[in-house]
Motif scaffolding. Structure first.
Motif, PDB file in Angstrom:
ATOM      1  N   GLY A  85      -4.225  -0.307  -3.107  1.00 58.57           N
ATOM      2  CA  GLY A  85      -3.342   0.655  -2.437  1.00 58.57           C
ATOM      3  C   GLY A  85      -2.448   1.184  -3.240  1.00 58.57           C
ATOM      4  O   GLY A  85      -1.578   2.048  -2.801  1.00 58.57           O
ATOM      5  N   LYS A 109       0.913  -1.295  -0.139  1.00 53.35           N
ATOM      6  CA  LYS A 109       0.107  -0.012   0.190  1.00 53.35           C
ATOM      7  C   LYS A 109       0.865   1.115  -0.091  1.00 53.35           C
ATOM      8  O   LYS A 109       1.800   1.373   0.658  1.00 53.35           O
ATOM      9  N   GLY A 110       0.727   2.026  -0.927  1.00 55.20           N
ATOM     10  CA  GLY A 110       1.345   3.313  -1.189  1.00 55.20           C
ATOM     11  C   GLY A 110       2.364   3.088  -2.066  1.00 55.20           C
ATOM     12  O   GLY A 110       2.999   4.295  -2.652  1.00 55.20           O
ATOM     13  N   ASP A 111       2.517   2.199  -2.677  1.00 53.58           N
ATOM     14  CA  ASP A 111       3.480   1.990  -3.997  1.00 53.58           C
ATOM     15  C   ASP A 111       2.782   2.817  -5.244  1.00 53.58           C
ATOM     16  O   ASP A 111       1.660   3.137  -5.066  1.00 53.58           O
ATOM     17  N   GLU A 112       3.842   3.067  -6.122  1.00 54.38           N
ATOM     18  CA  GLU A 112       3.339   3.733  -7.343  1.00 54.38           C
ATOM     19  C   GLU A 112       3.807   3.039  -8.625  1.00 54.38           C
ATOM     20  O   GLU A 112       5.003   2.294  -8.336  1.00 54.38           O
ATOM     21  N   ARG A 120       8.766   6.103  -4.230  1.00 56.40           N
ATOM     22  CA  ARG A 120       7.836   5.071  -4.047  1.00 56.40           C
ATOM     23  C   ARG A 120       7.426   4.391  -5.577  1.00 56.40           C
ATOM     24  O   ARG A 120       6.659   3.534  -5.530  1.00 56.40           O
TER      25      ARG A 120
END
Length: 369
Positions: free
Chosen positions: A121, A96-99, A146
């Motif tokens: 996410g 979660k929070g990865d791009e 990220r």
């Protein structure tokens, strides 16, 4: 065999000015012969030939691996590009929070599987096109700490712009970003080397520049990414010794074939084997030289005829795709004059090894009327 000598293997050239390889390549006679042979064998022998057919499919895998400078263990045979892109999206251990970075002017096949990660996410970020191109510096600028993966097309379907995979791969390695390459509009026309590009994953269809049947394709995954990974799909042919039919447990195949869950499109892959043998007999470098020469000749003829060429024709960014403003051109006009090409926002022409410079001149002259 020389690239210029294969025209007789493509009977469609007797009836049409076929400039649409970027959409669907026509069959060559070796592919048709392979499909006919499979049909006769199934008619007369059916399951008695299973072992032989699957042995030939492994030959197809080997030829596909050689084409991109990979090992057969790193190549899965797929139905299409979409299957490969979804595999790439599913093989990353996302947090979660990865791009994930995708291209705003890419074909949806290379975008939707990554947008689908929003539910986990993962946030998509876009690198945008400028004048039908994607600049390497724009790619580098959008990558952040990220970013887990960049998914980019080697050749853009809407303009024919060819990206510098080697430089993009270098940037990804420096920033510890995984690289997925959609080679739908390059593989079979342009030399692709996954090791040189530093690609972690690559997806491509068979039915475009690889001259293969519909329902065929390939997916490359770098060997190190096979270790400890859980396939998003598992079937009875994903495992070692499938004939044991053990319902208490299984051991996955060591290579990318683990992603081939069930029975394959046997006839399609036997046709793909014949197509890859033809490509191998000519040589990918010779095919690239021929295709780029044809696209240059076509662009020159179109320009001389007063038509506006939209594609970037510098050698390092040239591909097998040449786009022009469509103006008042219609599908009906093209059909009337035996020209096969794609009309969307513009007119896309895509010659392959079966085309000639004389055809390029005829097409340009007709379109300028």
């Amino acid at each position: 065999m020389k690239a210029e000598d294969v025209r007789d293997l493509f009977p469609i050239t007797e009836r049409w000015l076929y400039f649409d390889a970027a959409s669907l390549s026509p069959y060559c006679t070796p592919v048709v012969d392979a499909l006919k042979a499979f049909s006769v064998e199934r008619l007369d022998f059916a399951s008695l030939y299973y072992d032989r057919w699957y042995g030939e499919i492994e030959d197809c895998r080997r030829l596909a691996a050689e084409l991109i400078n990979a090992s057969p263990e790193e190549v899965a045979l797929t139905k299409n590009t979409s299957e490969g892109v979804n595999l790439a999206a599913g093989l990353v251990d996302w947090r979660k929070g990865d791009e994930v970075v995708v291209c705003g002017c890419d074909f949806p096949t290379n975008v939707y599987p990554f947008l689908n990660l929003r539910r986990r996410g993962v946030a998509p970020r876009y690198v945008e096109c400028r004048d039908g191109m994607v600049a390497v510096e724009d790619i580098e600028a959008v990558l952040t700490e990220r970013t887990r993966l960049l998914s980019i097309s080697h050749v853009l379907y809407g303009s024919g712009y060819r990206l510098d995979l080697r430089e993009i791969g270098r940037i990804c390695r420096e920033k510890d970003v995984l690289l997925h390459v959609d080679a739908a509009q390059s593989l079979g026309a342009i030399k692709v080397d996954v090791k040189e590009a530093g690609a972690d994953f690559l997806s491509a269809p068979g039915y475009k520049w690889l001259l293969s049947p519909l329902g065929t394709g390939l997916f490359y995954v770098r060997k190190e990414h096979l270790e400890g990974v859980e396939p998003p799909v598992v079937g009875w042919l994903s495992v070692n010794e499938p004939e044991k039919l053990d319902t208490r447990g299984f051991e996955l195949l060591p290579g990318a074939a683990r992603f081939e869950a069930g029975n394959k499109n046997i006839g399609g892959f036997l046709g793909m084997k014949a197509a890859l043998q033809l490509i191998s007999s000519i040589g990918q470098r010779q095919i690239e030289k021929r295709v780029l020469g044809l696209s240059e000749a076509l662009a020159d003829e179109l320009d001389r005829s007063g038509l506006k060429v939209l594609s970037h024709m510098e050698l390092e960014h040239r591909s097998g795709i040449v786009c022009i403003e469509k103006g008042k051109l219609t599908r009906g006009f093209l059909r009337k004059h035996r020209i096969v090409a794609t009309i969307r926002r513009n007119l896309r022409l895509s010659p392959h090894i079966y085309n000639t410079e004389e055809e390029a001149a005829e097409v340009a002259g007709t379109l300028s009327r």
